[in-house]
Structure formats: structure tokens, C-alpha cells
Scaffold this motif. Structure first.
Motif, PDB file in Angstrom:
ATOM      1  N   ALA A  75       0.830  -1.208   0.000  1.00 41.86           N
ATOM      2  CA  ALA A  75       0.000   0.000   0.000  1.00 41.86           C
ATOM      3  C   ALA A  75       0.865   1.259   0.000  1.00 41.86           C
ATOM      4  N   ARG A  76       2.060   1.150   0.591  1.00 48.23           N
ATOM      5  CA  ARG A  76       2.978   2.296   0.626  1.00 48.23           C
ATOM      6  C   ARG A  76       3.890   2.336  -0.597  1.00 48.23           C
ATOM      7  N   GLY A  77       3.719   1.352  -1.492  1.00 50.97           N
ATOM      8  CA  GLY A  77       4.556   1.300  -2.680  1.00 50.97           C
ATOM      9  C   GLY A  77       5.921   0.700  -2.432  1.00 50.97           C
ATOM     10  N   GLU A  78       6.072  -0.058  -1.341  1.00 47.36           N
ATOM     11  CA  GLU A  78       7.350  -0.677  -1.004  1.00 47.36           C
ATOM     12  C   GLU A  78       7.361  -2.135  -1.463  1.00 47.36           C
ATOM     13  N   PRO A  79       8.537  -2.666  -1.804  1.00 48.75           N
ATOM     14  CA  PRO A  79       8.612  -4.061  -2.261  1.00 48.75           C
ATOM     15  C   PRO A  79       8.413  -5.049  -1.113  1.00 48.75           C
ATOM     16  N   CYS A  80       8.055  -6.249  -1.475  1.00 51.03           N
ATOM     17  CA  CYS A  80       7.910  -7.332  -0.503  1.00 51.03           C
ATOM     18  C   CYS A  80       9.271  -7.593   0.144  1.00 51.03           C
ATOM     19  N   ALA A  81       9.275  -7.882   1.449  1.00 47.61           N
ATOM     20  CA  ALA A  81      10.535  -8.080   2.179  1.00 47.61           C
ATOM     21  C   ALA A  81      10.475  -9.368   2.988  1.00 47.61           C
ATOM     22  N   LEU A  82      11.405 -10.273   2.726  1.00 51.06           N
ATOM     23  CA  LEU A  82      11.473 -11.521   3.480  1.00 51.06           C
ATOM     24  C   LEU A  82      11.959 -11.265   4.901  1.00 51.06           C
TER      25      LEU A  82
END
Length: 205
Positions: A75-82
């Protein structure tokens, strides 16, 4: 006789194909997935299992919390983070899934008793690898065909297909040695070790 130094693509017959086609080198799997791709895979896997379908697994509260965090990041435009503590396991599982998928495209199947015995032995080694993996991350990310339950089923299937040969020491010895070599190459991180093991599992699926 099983030749332990020969690649699966050169050992196993292709149904209906000419002998020359068997010797063609195996297709190479695509490069390993990026962290973001592995992360998206995990997010999708958790989300689908959370829907509680007939083949779904139980999803933990920690997994649901992580999935919600990824929704907020998107929603914030940030990439997925493991998660930092499990990133390596997810990367490995996603790469293994891709290598297995590449192996299925070889269109090979075991034709001889010796090859069936190798199949049984290779699934036995893979069952051990999955069961002994630390944590649940690897097991949860692997495709169904690479689960411990599937490995146990396939081992029994191929031993049954091998018939009486599965009880003869000489016949089993070569198959066990081949499986040990394949597993050792994977466990020791040798070049293409994981790819070769996945190749055999795909052929023996």
C-alpha cells in the motif's frame, strides 16, 4: 548396469524417442529467484492457505502477521521483504521448486529396474533432507511434490515397481551409491548439485 557418472538425461529412455535424443543435455533451469520473487511466492502461499481450502495447510499467527505487513508495504509502494531470519530458506526452496519444474520438462521416465531402484533411493535421501531441515520455512515453501510425505510415497512406489530386484543386495548397492552421490553433491553445495538432484526427482515423480 547403472553408470553412476552419467547424467539422468543420458541414462533414462524417453518414451517413443530415438536413442540420439536421449543423449541431449538436460535443459538448464532458469536463474534463481530474486529475494522479492521469493517473498511474493511466500506471501501468495500464505494467503492461499489462509483461505482454508481442501488441500490447505494450517497458517500460523506469525505468518498471518507477516502477510499483513506485506500488504501494508504494498500500500505504501514498497517491495515485498522476506524476514531476515528465514530469507535463506525461502530462497533455497524457491530455487529447488524452479529446478524441479525444469526437470519435469525433460519428459523422461525410468525404464529399467536399475533406474527404478535409483528413483526409490533418491526419494529416500530427499525425504531425509526435508525432514532434517531446520525450522519450517523450507518445508512450507517447497511444492507438494517435494514434501516428505510425497517422497515417502514415491520411494514405496518405485521399490514396488522394481519388484524382486529391490531385495537383491547387488542391485540395490549401485542404486544406493548413485543416490548417495547425488545427495552429497546437493548437501555439499557442489555446482549444479541441487539441479541434478531435482532433475532425478522430477524424472522419478
Amino acid at each position: 548396469m547403472i553408470l553412476s557418472g552419467v547424467r539422468p538425461a543420458a541414462m533414462l529412455a524417453v518414451a517413443g524417442a530415438a536413442a540420439a535424443a536421449i543423449a541431449q543435455p538436460a535443459a538448464q533451469p532458469a536463474a534463481g529467484p530474486s529475494d522479492e520473487q521469493a517473498c511474493e511466492f511466500r506471501y501468495t502461499e500464505i494467503t492461499l492457505n489462509a483461505l482454508s481450502g481442501p488441500a490447505s495447510r494450517e497458517v500460523s499467527e506469525d505468518e498471518l502477521a507477516w502477510a499483513r505487513q506485506q500488504e501494508e508495504r504494498k500500500a505504501r509502494g514498497e517491495p515485498c521483504a522476506l524476514p531476515e531470519d528465514t530469507a535463506a530458506a525461502f530462497r533455497e526452496a524457491t530455487a529447488l521448486n524452479a529446478a524441479f519444474e525444469a526437470g519435469t520438462r525433460l519428459a523422461l521416465s525410468p525404464q529399467t529396474t536399475g533406474e527404478r531402484l535409483i528413483c526409490a533411493a533418491v526419494w529416500n535421501r530427499w525425504n531425509y533432507a526435508v525432514e532434517s531441515a531446520p525450522g519450517e520455512e523450507l518445508r512450507q515453501t517447497l511444492r507438494r511434490e517435494l514434501s516428505a510425505a510425497y517422497a515417502a510415497d514415491r520411494e514405496a512406489f518405485w521399490r514396488k515397481r522394481a519388484g524382486k530386484a529391490s531385495k537383491r543386495a547387488d542391485d540395490r548397492a549401485e542404486a544406493e551409491e548413485k543416490a548417495d552421490d547425488l545427495y552429497a553433491a546437493y548437501a555439499n553445495g557442489e555446482e549444479r548439485g541441487a539441479d541434478r538432484l531435482m532433475e532425478w526427482l522430477a524424472i522419478c515423480r
